[in-house]
Design a protein around this motif. Structure first.
Motif, PDB file in Angstrom:
ATOM      1  N   PHE A  54       0.825  -0.767   0.210  1.00  9.32           N
ATOM      2  CA  PHE A  54      -0.547  -0.362  -0.342  1.00  9.32           C
ATOM      3  C   PHE A  54       0.984   1.306   0.191  1.00  9.32           C
ATOM      4  O   PHE A  54       0.777   2.368  -0.670  1.00  9.32           O
ATOM      5  CB  PHE A  54      -1.011   0.166   1.191  1.00  9.32           C
ATOM      6  N   GLU A 368      -5.770   2.664   3.652  1.00  7.83           N
ATOM      7  CA  GLU A 368      -6.674   2.016   2.226  1.00  7.83           C
ATOM      8  C   GLU A 368      -8.280   1.758   2.441  1.00  7.83           C
ATOM      9  O   GLU A 368      -8.094   2.402   1.631  1.00  7.83           O
ATOM     10  CB  GLU A 368      -5.626   1.077   2.500  1.00  7.83           C
ATOM     11  N   ASN A 369      -8.572   1.287   4.002  1.00  7.47           N
ATOM     12  CA  ASN A 369     -10.425   0.801   3.702  1.00  7.47           C
ATOM     13  C   ASN A 369     -11.340   2.223   3.703  1.00  7.47           C
ATOM     14  O   ASN A 369     -12.327   2.196   2.393  1.00  7.47           O
ATOM     15  CB  ASN A 369     -10.580   0.116   5.036  1.00  7.47           C
ATOM     16  N   ASP A 556      -8.886  -1.880  -1.932  1.00  9.62           N
ATOM     17  CA  ASP A 556      -8.318  -2.455  -1.340  1.00  9.62           C
ATOM     18  C   ASP A 556      -7.678  -4.043  -1.373  1.00  9.62           C
ATOM     19  O   ASP A 556      -7.818  -4.119   0.329  1.00  9.62           O
ATOM     20  CB  ASP A 556      -8.908  -2.458   0.210  1.00  9.62           C
TER      21      ASP A 556
END
Length: 597
Positions: A54, A368-369, A556
């Motif tokens: 990420f 990220e979520n 994601d």
């Protein structure tokens, strides 16, 4: 719409701003500090493969490499089977050095060094001085590209936190983030108001003013002002573990490998000590301290350093002490992570870190979520409330499970009693559990799955089982886009959903043929008409998937659904569910059979 306001400019806040900018969402980042990162070599972070990926996708790989972090190490590693060598890890003094080491699991039987001491390891043994009983080793997070992972798990990445934050700031100064993100320093939040159209945040300090935004995210740490202004409780446990830490430069017998040593023979050093390699010959050493012990004086810490190095190397090698510290691990979980247009992420929402769990890892997973969900709501969605509610439903549940697993394991791992209540296999199981936590496996370390997510279609008629359960992270398989661009599946994450067709033979077929053959034209047309932005990719194989399986992957990297063939209605329904729309009954059309590819 007004920009998203992010309070806090630590790694989580900066990562969230970069992830939103990648989806064309403007942000204002309010930084209480002066925008400079304190140089603290002993303050480091361990990133698992998913969070390291990420950060790399945010554009930080090159900057971290310049800081001396071998960024590609975890991605270039070869795989190694688990080698667990164990000799009387919990035996009384005087017994541990006399037993015969025995292996279990995969790999070689145990070895003994010249002194007759056995070892417990995750590979890479036999170099330099022998390791003592109860010692667990693994590939170093900053090892070179030849170092190996364990049981298919890439080695974690060990990063000085100031280097990580500096890399994130550098990425914010580059396009496209420089156009979309405003970083405001020396501005402390002291008021927050919400209404139907957005949020208003007041700051004092260098910029004493009101800021208007569509949403606000509190990434402002354990003492979060945003959390307090929202009136959210933050219950939990204080000082679950205490550690002394030192960053030093020296030579250890296992260059490039991380080491976890439980119950070392020189017991005055504590019940557990770990060493992780850093750039430029540096090492971070951590000692587990008694929960309520005396203060660790500089003299006592130097004594620990010398004793530990002598235990590992035979005598104390020359070393340069660069930085030290003592920290306590707390376990806390905010009662809620969302209040209308306000959200919490990172340490503002949760604190964890006992038994090798990584708080920053979870904070980056929060970012990220949340990023793709905020972007979907910001750009407009059918049912943004369901989409935004899913952030707390998924992430808080996952972190709560991690905290619960740590709390259940602590009595067995730290008290030395009651082990069989929690684990089979006695001390061997104990070492394996702790190794899992540090390496990123099992309930203490593995990336989370969201099987009960409101964004997962419920029992679609055309669904098929593959090697990944719905809601779990997808496997990182090689993929090819219709324009011929090739890469890894996880490298394509972040900006849109992915639709992946399993099509054996595409690696040898000429692209000009397979992009217009079989189901590809119909699938491409379906993807273009989906109610979410999506990219079409092709892979030759996916674990547990038959030919012509179609996967819908979230931005994601979690699997939303898998279908046996091309079902346009089912794929559209799953895509509506993914963006927060109400799921409905899947279409029942017969899948189109594919002759090629």
């Amino acid at each position: 719409m007004d920009p998203v306001i992010i309070v806090g400019a630590g790694p989580v806040g900066l990562a969230l701003a970069l992830a939103l900018a990648a989806q064309e969402v403007p942000c204002v980042v309010l930084d209480e500090g002066a925008g400079e990162d304190e140089y603290r070599p002993a303050r480091t972070a361990v990133l698992r493969a998913d969070t390291a990926g990420f950060v790399e996708r945010l554009g930080c790989g090159a900057a971290l490499h310049e800081e001396g972090v071998r960024w590609n190490a975890w991605r270039a590693v070869r795989r190694r089977q688990l080698v667990h060598r164990h000799t009387f890890a919990d035996a009384p003094e005087g017994v541990a050095g006399t037993g015969e080491a025995r292996g279990h699991g995969h790999g070689l039987p145990g070895e003994r060094d010249a002194a007759g001491r056995g070892s417990a390891g995750l590979g890479g043994l036999g170099r330099g001085a022998g390791r003592g009983p109860g010692e667990v080793t693994g590939p170093g997070p900053d090892a070179n590209a030849a170092e190996e992972g364990v049981e298919g798990v890439p080695a974690p990445l060990h990063v000085p936190q100031h280097a990580l934050t500096g890399a994130l700031r550098a990425a914010l100064a580059a396009p496209p983030a420089a156009r979309l993100v405003r970083l405001v320093t020396e501005s402390r939040v002291d008021a927050l108001e919400q209404d139907a159209g957005g949020v208003s945040v007041h700051t004092r300090g260098r910029h004493e003013t009101w800021w208007r935004g569509g949403y606000v995210v509190g990434c402002d740490g354990a003492r979060s002002t945003v959390r307090k202004l929202l009136g959210i409780r933050f219950p939990g446990r204080t000082a679950v573990e205490r550690h002394a830490v030192a960053m030093l430069r020296t030579e250890l017998p296992w260059p490039g490998e991380a080491v976890l040593h439980r119950r070392p023979p020189w017991r005055s050093g504590g019940d557990e000590v770990s060493a992780r390699p850093l750039p430029d010959g540096g090492w971070r050493l951590d000692w587990l301290l008694p929960p309520r012990g005396e203060l660790v004086t500089p003299e006592a810490l130097v004594s620990r350093i010398r004793e530990t190095l002598a235990g590992w190397c035979g005598d104390t090698p020359a070393y340069e002490l660069v930085d030290t510290g003592v920290y306590a691990v707390h376990h806390r979980l905010a009662r809620s992570w969302r209040v209308d247009r306000a959200f919490l992420a990172g340490d503002a929402a949760h604190l964890l870190g006992a038994l090798g769990t990584q708080g920053l890892d979870e904070g980056l997973r929060d970012a990220e979520n949340l990023a793709w969900k905020l972007a979907g709501a910001w750009h407009g969605g059918d049912s943004p409330q369901v989409l935004l509610d899913s952030y707390e439903a998924e992430r808080r549940t996952a972190v709560a499970a991690r905290l619960r697993a740590a709390d259940q394991a602590l009595p067995a791992l730290r008290s030395g009693g009651g082990l069989r209540t929690y684990l089979r296999g006695g001390a061997r199981g104990l070492d394996a559990l702790l190794a899992d936590a540090h390496l990123g496996r099992g309930p203490l370390g593995a990336p989370p799955a969201y099987p009960l997510s409101p964004l997962t279609p419920m029992d679609p008629e055309s669904a098929v089982e593959v090697g990944t359960e719905p809601g779990a992270p997808v496997a990182d398989v090689p993929v090819t886009a219709p324009d011929g661009t090739a890469g890894r599946l996880r490298d394509r994450l972040g900006r849109s959903a992915l639709v992946v067709l399993v099509a054996p033979g595409t690696g040898v077929w000429d692209r000009r043929h397979w992009v217009t053959a079989g189901v590809m034209p119909r699938l491409a047309e379906t993807v273009r008409a989906l109610p979410v932005a999506a990219e079409l990719l092709v892979t030759e194989a996916y674990p547990g998937a038959a030919a012509h399986t179609v996967l819908l992957v979230r931005p994601d990297g979690h699997l939303a659904a898998a279908f046996a063939g091309v079902h346009p209605d089912a794929l559209r329904t799953a895509a509506r569910t993914l963006r927060g729309g109400a799921p409905d009954r899947q279409g029942s059309e017969t899948p189109e059979e594919a002759s090629v590819p």
